[in-house]
Enzyme design. Structure first.
Site: not given
Ligand code: NVA
Ligand code: CP
Length: 319
Positions: A116, A143, A278, A306
């Site tokens: 990530r 994502h 999400c 997930r």
């Molecule tokens: N768009 C959000 C998704 C989190 C799972 C972010 O990037 O923070």
């Molecule tokens: N939806 C998602 O990716 O959640 P987290 O940021 O908690 O991993």
């Protein structure tokens, strides 16, 4: 055998995407059948136990995570492999070691890397410099692991994805990009409603449109939230301020307000439209509490998926 990465949904073909979703359903059913709901039984699929014993899978998180981090770690353990969880600050990466050198070194120890990070280009560099599969656990651009659970969830409720209208309302960034790619492959009508200046990336929209032409799907982008939501089979939203954009919070809240998923949006959608998010969610911002906690919401099931869909992805890439 050449290694396979999962950097965007397009890393898979449409057939492979379906295969991963089928496998995800199997993992889920088997895990629910197993009395304890855990462990080795949960890893059986396609009539045999998927066994990744002896494999070590690295996880690097340069941003916070609840779902992705925990579901991957549990999934890896249920497949018999070992997760090596690292934050960027613990690695020499944080002190200036190059991504390329990091990738080469980690390829000598690990069998896959779940990452990530901020820029998609960091994932691409890791994938090209290293010799192990790299899985995108969220970047600013996409994502793709989230999209697997999203499609699995919609399929469970609505059956065949072909021809379903999936409306995404809000910021057209990472989650929207992956939904566009995945929905196009699955032959869905993906309708994005975003304010001017917050639309999804033009290249992603063009590419998804080309894929949709072949799959029988459709891609539309509008600045009108109710037009996006009209007759939707599923309505999806995400936070207005993504990780790393905190300084823009006030302006985003102002501009994105009309795209809140609330009663009016849900009235425009089909009466039984599913509600997806999400997560993490901010009730009262991108979604009202009434909708988020209402009868059409499948957000917690979606979060649960997930685990199953990522186990399927790992099995597909590594077994
Ligand atoms: N768009 C959000 C998704 C989190 C799972 C972010 O990037 O923070
Ligand atoms: N939806 C998602 O990716 O959640 P987290 O940021 O908690 O991993």
């Amino acid at each position: 055998m050449t290694k396979r990465d999962y950097l965007t949904v397009d890393s898979l073909s449409a057939e492979e995407l379906t295969k991963v979703l089928d496998l995800a359903d199997e993992f889920k059913a088997n895990r629910q059948r197993s009395a304890a709901g855990t462990g080795r039984q949960g890893a059986s699929a396609q009539g045999h136990t998927v066994d990744l014993r002896g494999l070590s899978i690295g996880m690097i998180f340069e941003k916070p995570s609840t779902r992705t981090r925990v579901s991957f770690e549990v999934g890896i353990s249920e497949l018999g492999a070992k997760a090596v969880v690292l934050s960027a600050g613990e690695l020499q990466l944080g002190r200036g070691e190059t991504i390329e050198d990091t990738a080469r070194v980690l390829s000598g120890y690990l069998h896959a890397l779940v990452v990530r990070t901020f820029a998609q280009s960091r994932l691409e560099t890791l994938a090209s410099a290293g010799s192990i599969p790299v899985i995108n656990a969220l970047s600013d651009f996409s994502h793709p692991c989230q999209a697997l659970a999203d499609l699995q969830t919609i399929r469970e409720h609505s059956g065949d994805l072909h021809g379903l209208k999936l409306s995404y309302l809000g910021d057209g960034n990472n989650v929207a990009h992956s939904l566009l790619e995945a929905g196009a492959m699955a032959g869905m009508h993906v309708a994005v409603g975003s304010p001017a200046g917050y639309e999804p990336d033009g290249q992603v929209v063009r590419q998804a449109t080309e894929v949709a032409v072949r799959s029988g799907g459709r891609i539309t982008v509008t600045n009108d939230p109710l037009e996006a939501a009209r007759d939707a089979d599923a309505v999806y939203t995400d936070v207005w301020t993504s990780m790393g954009q905190e300084s823009e919070n006030d302006s985003r809240t102002r501009v994105l307000r009309p795209f809140q998923v609330g009663a009016q949006v849900m009235q425009a959608a089909k009466p039984d439209a599913l509600v997806l998010h999400c997560l993490p969610a901010h009730r009262g911002e991108e979604i009202t509490a009434e909708v988020m906690d209402g009868p059409n919401s499948v957000v917690f099931e979606q979060a649960g998926n997930r685990l199953h869909s990522q186990k399927a992805l790992l099995a597909f890439l590594l077994a």
